[in-house]
Scaffold this active site. Structure first.
Site, PDB file in Angstrom:
ATOM      1  N   SER A 141       0.850  -1.190   0.000  1.00 19.48           N
ATOM      2  CA  SER A 141       0.000   0.000   0.000  1.00 19.48           C
ATOM      3  C   SER A 141       0.885   1.239   0.000  1.00 19.48           C
ATOM      4  O   SER A 141       1.779   1.372   0.839  1.00 19.48           O
ATOM      5  CB  SER A 141      -0.900  -0.015   1.242  1.00 19.48           C
ATOM      6  OG  SER A 141      -1.518   1.238   1.411  1.00 19.48           O
ATOM      7  N   ALA A 162       4.399   4.094   2.987  1.00 14.86           N
ATOM      8  CA  ALA A 162       3.968   2.851   2.344  1.00 14.86           C
ATOM      9  C   ALA A 162       4.078   1.719   3.360  1.00 14.86           C
ATOM     10  O   ALA A 162       4.668   1.888   4.436  1.00 14.86           O
ATOM     11  CB  ALA A 162       4.840   2.545   1.138  1.00 14.86           C
ATOM     12  N   LYS A 163       3.507   0.595   3.061  1.00 15.60           N
ATOM     13  CA  LYS A 163       3.684  -0.607   3.877  1.00 15.60           C
ATOM     14  C   LYS A 163       3.304  -1.811   3.033  1.00 15.60           C
ATOM     15  O   LYS A 163       2.487  -1.698   2.127  1.00 15.60           O
ATOM     16  CB  LYS A 163       2.767  -0.553   5.113  1.00 15.60           C
ATOM     17  CG  LYS A 163       3.228  -1.426   6.247  1.00 15.60           C
ATOM     18  CD  LYS A 163       4.362  -0.773   7.023  1.00 15.60           C
ATOM     19  CE  LYS A 163       4.765  -1.538   8.251  1.00 15.60           C
ATOM     20  NZ  LYS A 163       5.600  -0.705   9.131  1.00 15.60           N
ATOM     21  N   GLY A 164       3.895  -2.950   3.364  1.00 15.62           N
ATOM     22  CA  GLY A 164       3.562  -4.154   2.620  1.00 15.62           C
ATOM     23  C   GLY A 164       3.454  -5.328   3.562  1.00 15.62           C
ATOM     24  O   GLY A 164       3.894  -5.266   4.717  1.00 15.62           O
ATOM     25  N   ASP A 191      10.037  -5.499   8.764  1.00 15.55           N
ATOM     26  CA  ASP A 191       8.990  -5.238   9.756  1.00 15.55           C
ATOM     27  C   ASP A 191       8.786  -6.566  10.483  1.00 15.55           C
ATOM     28  O   ASP A 191       9.704  -7.401  10.506  1.00 15.55           O
ATOM     29  CB  ASP A 191       7.726  -4.740   9.042  1.00 15.55           C
ATOM     30  CG  ASP A 191       6.720  -4.124  10.000  1.00 15.55           C
ATOM     31  OD1 ASP A 191       6.962  -3.027  10.488  1.00 15.55           O
ATOM     32  OD2 ASP A 191       5.682  -4.763  10.279  1.00 15.55           O
TER      33      ASP A 191
END
Ligand code: NAD
Length: 417
Positions: A62, A107-109, A148
């Site tokens: 995202s 952002a992050k995934g 993460d």
């Protein structure tokens, strides 16, 4: 959110955003844009298992907003990863980067997987496939992932290597949190915990707390919690309680970082530290201490227990440990809470320093990195403190107002709104 359903992290992220947006009387056009991520890539991808079976996994990236610079944010491998969670975390990254004053967007995934159930070879195939598929939207100047939950420097090494197959160059700057030998930065491992500690020092200065007389409890003795312990101890604070997923230990005479480190190496957890009494993770939060560092999970300080928190200062090492209802209770009770987007931004700030070193091919000493990190944290704290004082709001809302203001200014000057 539908009626009767539990709030998702995304509901919480939007609620926090809305609170600040209302106070700022933020342009409704800007609000409309910032409430949602700009792009979400959702993929279903096959991975070959060691026994020949093919399993289909789901993953997301995202990208929330890149007005201030390329997207930046971690990738987690966890069975509970959902699109809602990734959306929320990408939004928080936008604010976190803006608060820290580093030139990145959010952002992050994530991949919905239990990595502990995979062999190393399966994990490598999963990591490479996922990265290869999101490669069309990442890049050293587009979107820079990082580790993460349950991803680490090894995962980043595979990611970078996978990306290099198309790029044909050594694209060190495409991910951060890499092993040192391939462009990682000194000081990255301890950066988030160090940042938490700098924030505790800055907050104590404002609250006129003498750290030498203060006690502290730390929930979650993982990467963030353990280094927070080490550096907070160095400021003169007495850490009296620590915990991990198995439970906690409380010792009024003080628990040294080195003591927990050797005990955890021997036994695998913090239970039964010599001379300590057992505490549950719930009890730890309510201990009579001056400083509380939740550094494990989200949603641990809630409307149920917030009124029983005795600490004067809470520094959020974890992402999202406090619900919006609990925020209001703590603020009313004069508990100062340094929010996650400020308190744990030391990690992404050192990721930024890693990226800069990769781009300039010049590597700094650990002292140089730590010095730069401290300067970033001190200035971020000062800006957020000033903003919350000006609006007479809690520090989370202050941090949001400050961050949203910067992102909005960039969007306006770029001609997006
Ligand atoms: P980690 O896996 O190294 O450590 C997590 C710790 O929490 C472990 O000690 C684990 O035993 C403990 N834990 C797990 N379940 C628990 C429970 N129910 N009660 C109490 N403790 C429990 O993870 P980490 O990297 O230290 O991350 C912790 C938090 O900090 C997460 O919310 C993460 O998103 C956030 N964070 C991490 C970084 C970073 O650089 N590592 C940066 C910013 C934010």
């Amino acid at each position: 959110m539908s009626m009767g359903m539990q709030k998702t992290q995304y509901d919480m992220a939007v609620e926090q955003f809305q609170k600040a947006a209302d106070i700022m009387k933020l342009d409704p056009n800007v609000q409309e844009i910032l409430r949602k991520p700009r792009r979400i890539l959702s993929i279903n991808f096959p991975v070959k298992m060691d026994d020949g079976r093919i399993l289909l996994y789901q993953g997301f990236r995202s990208q929330h907003n890149n007005a201030l610079g390329p997207y930046k944010g971690g990738i987690r491998f966890h069975p509970n990863v959902t699109i809602d969670e990734v959306k929320a975390l990408s939004m928080w990254m936008t604010w976190k980067c803006a608060v820290a004053g580093i030139p990145f967007g959010g952002a992050k995934g994530g991949v919905t997987v239990n990595p502990k159930g995979l062999s190393k070879a399966e994990l490598e195939r999963l990591s490479r496939s996922f990265f290869s598929l999101i490669s069309e939207i990442v890049g050293p100047f587009r979107d820079i992932p990082a580790p993460d939950v349950y991803t680490d420097s090894q995962t980043m090494a595979w990611f970078m290597d996978e990306y290099s197959k198309n790029d044909r160059n050594n694209p060190f700057a495409v991910v951060t949190g890499k092993p040192l030998i391939i462009g990682g930065s000194l000081g990255r491992d301890s950066a988030t915990g160090r940042g938490v500690s700098v924030n505790v020092e800055e907050a104590a200065r404002q609250l006129k707390l003498n750290l030498k007389n203060c006690t502290c409890a730390i929930q979650g003795w993982g990467n963030v919690g353990s280094f927070a312990h080490k550096f907070i101890e160095e400021t003169g604070v007495k850490v009296v309680a620590v915990s991990d997923s198995k439970g906690g230990a409380h010792k009024q005479s003080g628990i040294k970082y080195s003591e927990v480190l050797s005990h955890k190496q021997k036994t695998g957890n913090v239970l039964n530290l010599p001379g300590s009494e057992a505490v549950t993770n719930e009890e730890l939060l309510e201990l009579d201490v001056d400083i509380l560092v939740p550094a494990a999970l989200e949603d641990v300080i809630t409307a149920d227990n917030a009124k029983r928190i005795k600490a004067k200062l809470v520094a959020e090492g974890a992402n999202g440990p406090t619900t919006p209802e609990a925020d209001d209770i703590l603020f009313k009770n004069h508990v100062t809470l340094v929010p996650d987007i400020l308190a744990n931004s030391g990690g992404v700030s050192t990721s930024y320093l890693e990226w800069v070193q990769n781009l300039q091919h010049l590597y700094w000493s650990a002292e140089e990195v730590d010095h730069r990190l401290k300067a970033i944290m001190v200035s971020a704290f000062a800006e957020v403190w000033k903003t919350s004082q000006k609006h007479n709001v809690d520090m989370r809302t202050g941090a949001y107002i400050y961050a949203i203001g910067k992102v909005t200014e960039a969007m306006k000057i770029r001609g997006w709104v």
